[in-house]
Design an enzyme around this catalytic site. Structure first.
Site, mmCIF file in Angstrom:
data_model
loop_
_atom_site.group_PDB
_atom_site.id
_atom_site.type_symbol
_atom_site.label_atom_id
_atom_site.label_comp_id
_atom_site.label_asym_id
_atom_site.label_seq_id
_atom_site.Cartn_x
_atom_site.Cartn_y
_atom_site.Cartn_z
ATOM 1 N N HIS A 100 108.129 132.121 68.583
ATOM 2 C CA HIS A 100 107.785 133.639 68.645
ATOM 3 C C HIS A 100 106.716 133.545 69.797
ATOM 4 O O HIS A 100 105.736 132.773 69.868
ATOM 5 C CB HIS A 100 107.106 134.255 67.342
ATOM 6 C CG HIS A 100 108.073 134.518 66.592
ATOM 7 N ND1 HIS A 100 107.708 135.572 65.351
ATOM 8 C CD2 HIS A 100 109.388 134.342 66.128
ATOM 9 C CE1 HIS A 100 108.740 135.529 64.546
ATOM 10 N NE2 HIS A 100 109.719 134.891 65.232
ATOM 11 N N TYR A 123 101.943 143.261 62.024
ATOM 12 C CA TYR A 123 100.323 143.043 60.987
ATOM 13 C C TYR A 123 99.985 144.732 61.094
ATOM 14 O O TYR A 123 99.562 145.152 62.366
ATOM 15 C CB TYR A 123 99.202 142.368 61.656
ATOM 16 C CG TYR A 123 99.615 140.805 61.484
ATOM 17 C CD1 TYR A 123 100.207 139.928 62.377
ATOM 18 C CD2 TYR A 123 98.785 140.293 60.663
ATOM 19 C CE1 TYR A 123 100.330 138.817 62.457
ATOM 20 C CE2 TYR A 123 99.048 138.619 60.304
ATOM 21 C CZ TYR A 123 99.864 138.327 61.415
ATOM 22 O OH TYR A 123 99.809 136.770 61.417
ATOM 23 N N PRO A 174 94.881 134.576 54.350
ATOM 24 C CA PRO A 174 95.989 134.237 55.129
ATOM 25 C C PRO A 174 96.254 134.990 56.599
ATOM 26 O O PRO A 174 96.995 134.677 57.281
ATOM 27 C CB PRO A 174 97.237 134.430 54.191
ATOM 28 C CG PRO A 174 96.797 135.301 52.930
ATOM 29 C CD PRO A 174 95.182 134.991 53.059
ATOM 30 N N LYS A 221 96.398 130.761 59.314
ATOM 31 C CA LYS A 221 95.649 129.540 59.530
ATOM 32 C C LYS A 221 95.588 128.213 58.403
ATOM 33 O O LYS A 221 95.314 127.229 58.600
ATOM 34 C CB LYS A 221 94.138 129.785 60.158
ATOM 35 C CG LYS A 221 94.143 130.646 61.393
ATOM 36 C CD LYS A 221 94.360 129.625 62.321
ATOM 37 C CE LYS A 221 94.404 130.239 63.723
ATOM 38 N NZ LYS A 221 95.929 130.357 64.248
ATOM 39 N N TYR A 267 95.025 132.846 67.733
ATOM 40 C CA TYR A 267 96.379 132.945 66.873
ATOM 41 C C TYR A 267 97.328 131.721 67.341
ATOM 42 O O TYR A 267 97.829 131.052 66.178
ATOM 43 C CB TYR A 267 97.142 134.149 67.176
ATOM 44 C CG TYR A 267 98.154 134.459 66.292
ATOM 45 C CD1 TYR A 267 97.794 135.219 64.955
ATOM 46 C CD2 TYR A 267 99.454 134.352 66.408
ATOM 47 C CE1 TYR A 267 98.945 135.251 63.890
ATOM 48 C CE2 TYR A 267 100.201 134.308 65.342
ATOM 49 C CZ TYR A 267 100.213 135.149 64.189
ATOM 50 O OH TYR A 267 101.131 135.237 63.377
HETATM 51 C C1 LIG Z 1 100.070 131.818 46.955
HETATM 52 C C2 LIG Z 1 99.612 131.275 48.376
HETATM 53 C C3 LIG Z 1 100.299 131.671 49.904
HETATM 54 C C4 LIG Z 1 99.671 131.400 51.034
HETATM 55 N N1 LIG Z 1 100.201 131.927 52.025
HETATM 56 C C5 LIG Z 1 99.995 131.486 53.023
HETATM 57 C C6 LIG Z 1 100.134 132.222 54.258
HETATM 58 O O1 LIG Z 1 100.886 133.011 54.368
HETATM 59 N N2 LIG Z 1 99.840 131.602 55.294
HETATM 60 C C7 LIG Z 1 98.991 130.429 55.788
HETATM 61 O O2 LIG Z 1 98.502 130.065 56.860
HETATM 62 N N3 LIG Z 1 98.451 129.536 54.587
HETATM 63 C C8 LIG Z 1 98.955 130.230 53.260
HETATM 64 N N4 LIG Z 1 98.472 129.617 52.176
HETATM 65 C C9 LIG Z 1 97.770 128.523 52.353
HETATM 66 C C10 LIG Z 1 98.658 127.358 52.623
HETATM 67 O O3 LIG Z 1 99.489 127.240 51.796
HETATM 68 C C11 LIG Z 1 97.728 126.030 52.129
HETATM 69 O O4 LIG Z 1 96.497 126.006 53.287
HETATM 70 C C12 LIG Z 1 98.404 124.644 52.385
HETATM 71 O O5 LIG Z 1 99.370 124.568 51.324
HETATM 72 C C13 LIG Z 1 97.417 123.662 52.322
HETATM 73 O O6 LIG Z 1 97.944 122.389 52.295
HETATM 74 P P1 LIG Z 1 97.229 121.394 51.359
HETATM 75 O O7 LIG Z 1 98.189 120.097 51.402
HETATM 76 O O8 LIG Z 1 95.735 121.008 51.819
HETATM 77 O O9 LIG Z 1 96.980 121.645 49.857
HETATM 78 P P2 LIG Z 1 98.206 122.234 48.751
HETATM 79 O O10 LIG Z 1 99.205 122.876 49.371
HETATM 80 O O11 LIG Z 1 97.402 122.979 47.761
HETATM 81 O O12 LIG Z 1 98.603 120.902 47.929
HETATM 82 C C14 LIG Z 1 97.638 120.101 47.352
HETATM 83 C C15 LIG Z 1 98.705 119.228 46.344
HETATM 84 O O13 LIG Z 1 97.793 118.429 45.376
HETATM 85 C C16 LIG Z 1 98.138 118.414 44.153
HETATM 86 N N5 LIG Z 1 97.081 118.172 43.146
HETATM 87 C C17 LIG Z 1 96.366 119.294 42.914
HETATM 88 N N6 LIG Z 1 95.241 118.598 41.911
HETATM 89 C C18 LIG Z 1 95.856 117.340 41.695
HETATM 90 C C19 LIG Z 1 95.202 116.325 40.839
HETATM 91 N N7 LIG Z 1 94.280 116.306 40.160
HETATM 92 N N8 LIG Z 1 95.873 115.212 41.152
HETATM 93 C C20 LIG Z 1 97.164 115.088 41.749
HETATM 94 N N9 LIG Z 1 97.481 116.003 42.635
HETATM 95 C C21 LIG Z 1 96.799 117.169 42.560
HETATM 96 C C22 LIG Z 1 98.939 119.864 44.106
HETATM 97 O O14 LIG Z 1 99.736 119.955 43.073
HETATM 98 C C23 LIG Z 1 99.499 120.085 45.286
HETATM 99 O O15 LIG Z 1 100.804 119.447 45.440
HETATM 100 C C24 LIG Z 1 99.008 130.077 50.889
HETATM 101 C C25 LIG Z 1 98.317 129.503 49.735
HETATM 102 C C26 LIG Z 1 98.703 129.990 48.413
HETATM 103 C C27 LIG Z 1 98.077 129.218 47.393
#
Ligand SMILES: Cc1cc2nc3c(=O)[nH]c(=O)nc-3n(C[C@H](O)[C@H](O)[C@H](O)COP(=O)(O)OP(=O)(O)OC[C@H]3O[C@@H](n4cnc5c(N)ncnc54)[C@H](O)[C@@H]3O)c2cc1C
Length: 390
Positions: A72, A201, A293, A297, A385
């Site tokens: 994009h 947006y 969101p 980011k 962005y």
């Molecule tokens: C509903 C939702 C919608 C979102 N929409 C957007 C969006 O539109 N745009 C955007 O930029 N960001 C969005 N985000 C944020 C983005 O998805 C997250 O920033 C991203 O997933 C971060 O990745 P991560 O690997 O740090 O954490 P996560 O994706 O949360 O991964 C963490 C992992 O650790 C595991 N875990 C947790 N506790 C334990 C434990 N005790 N033992 C072992 N494993 C464990 C979990 O099961 C998971 O698999 C959204 C988040 C959510 C919740």
């Protein structure tokens, strides 16, 4: 069991770190609380900064992204019916973003890890951290009712906002910065072409709305709702009616409705826990910080933390230097706070805040008017962005 780096969490942060470490010949094990099916079916973010795309390329997982990702060059802001395009490419000297679902990023990383035959222990329960202050930290967990222990050199806490890594630390070790917003986003996913080929947006007196997509055939729409709203109370028809009311007429007319394949409400929060290092434990991604969101980011910040942490771990094993590990927290946080500021700013620009008065409303209108008139203001928006440099 022993490994060099024990990773908690098979979200994008944990899987990407594992992939980069494996390719660099650094042994690692991932412990994940959920099942593989659950991890693969999670629907979340979808807009990737160029830095994250480059990192996925370096990790050897960009083939499908290059084929199927939608590059994009810009997006539109709408305010009370007026549309204003932000020319990302023109304003940033050629930089763009790529639309590719977090679900697809996760699938690519899981498949790559499987191909390298690296261990991920799914459904690892009761993960607990021990001796993070010493030279030989340990994780204990249960799997299928049996107790296990994993010793390692370092622990990467990539277990998201509700994970165990940050929660294991004494409260006095952390400084918490937080802003909870008085609304959430109701999101709907539908297998219909998007209303616009770029994201829209929209700020509106009824509340914020976003037209996004996951592919040329799959649309993702959001509307701002009060926190107490329940997803069961929103039929698909009611959702699309409300969405259309918040969009400029030409965008509203182009919305193609259909049965939702997913619908959920996500609360909006800004959150940072400092620092990101305690002895041999390093926090990365949502385990340490959350952004609303708006601004797309969250996923990208998880990737930038992984960039710094991977470089630091590689430096430790390859160059026998701990300089990168020692500066990890400060380097990652400097970038995190810039994304926190931007996400907070964009949330303020586009949402309706129930407690705000007429003065706040005029400031919001003027902010939008300034953006439509000032190339400098648009450039500041665009450079944030597409993602600030690592
Ligand atoms: C509903 C939702 C919608 C979102 N929409 C957007 C969006 O539109 N745009 C955007 O930029 N960001 C969005 N985000 C944020 C983005 O998805 C997250 O920033 C991203 O997933 C971060 O990745 P991560 O690997 O740090 O954490 P996560 O994706 O949360 O991964 C963490 C992992 O650790 C595991 N875990 C947790 N506790 C334990 C434990 N005790 N033992 C072992 N494993 C464990 C979990 O099961 C998971 O698999 C959204 C988040 C959510 C919740």
């Amino acid at each position: 069991m022993r490994t060099q780096v024990a990773i908690i969490g098979a979200g994008p942060a944990g899987l990407l770190l594992g992939q980069l470490l494996s390719r660099a010949g650094i042994d690692n094990v991932i412990l994940e609380r959920r099942s593989l099916d659950y991890v693969l079916s999670r629907i979340r973010a979808g807009v990737l900064e160029q830095g994250m795309v480059d990192l996925l390329h370096e990790a050897g997982v960009s083939d499908r992204l290059e084929r199927e990702g939608l590059v994009h060059d810009g997006f539109s802001l709408a305010y009370h019916g007026a549309l204003h395009r932000i020319d990302l490419k023109g304003l940033t000297g050629g930089r763009t973003v790529t639309v590719y679902g977090q679900t697809e990023v996760t699938r690519d990383l899981v498949e790559a890890r499987h191909a390298l035959d690296r261990p991920t222990i799914y459904e690892a329960q009761d993960v607990a951290l021990h001796d993070i202050d010493g030279t030989s930290p340990r994780l204990t967990f249960t799997k299928d009712g049996k107790a296990h222990e994993l010793t390692c050199d370092f622990i990467a806490g990539c277990d998201g906002y509700h994970g165990i890594s940050r929660a294991s630390l004494p409260e006095t070790a952390l400084q918490i910065f937080e802003r909870v917003y008085p609304f959430g986003w109701l999101g709907l996913l539908v297998d219909r072409p998007p209303a616009s080929h770029e994201l829209v947006y929209a700020g509106h007196e009824r509340g914020f709305a976003l037209c996004s997509m996951r592919s040329a055939e799959r649309s993702r729409y959001y509307i701002q709702v009060p926190l107490e709203e329940r997803v069961e109370d929103w039929s698909d028809e009611a959702f699309f009616d409300e969405l259309r009311q918040r969009l400029p007429a030409e965008v509203a007319e182009a919305v193609v409705t259909g049965p939702s394949i997913e619908k959920s409400i996500a609360p909006l929060r800004s959150f940072v826990a400092e620092p990101l290092r305690f002895g041999r434990l390093f926090l990365a991604g949502d385990a340490a910080h959350i952004v609303p969101p708006t601004g797309a980011k969250g996923l990208n910040l998880a990737a930038s933390d992984v960039r710094y942490l991977f470089d630091a771990l590689r430096e430790h094993y390859r160059d026998h230097s701990d300089a990168g590990l020692d500066s990890y927290s400060a380097r990652a946080l400097a970038r995190v706070w810039k994304a926190e500021r931007f996400s907070w700013w964009m949330t303020n620009l586009l949402h309706r805040f129930p407690e705000r008065d007429g003065f706040d409303g005029r400031i919001q209108e003027t902010e939008f008017a300034y953006l439509t008139q000032s190339r400098a203001a648009c450039t500041a928006l665009a450079e944030n962005y597409v993602g600030l440099p690592y």
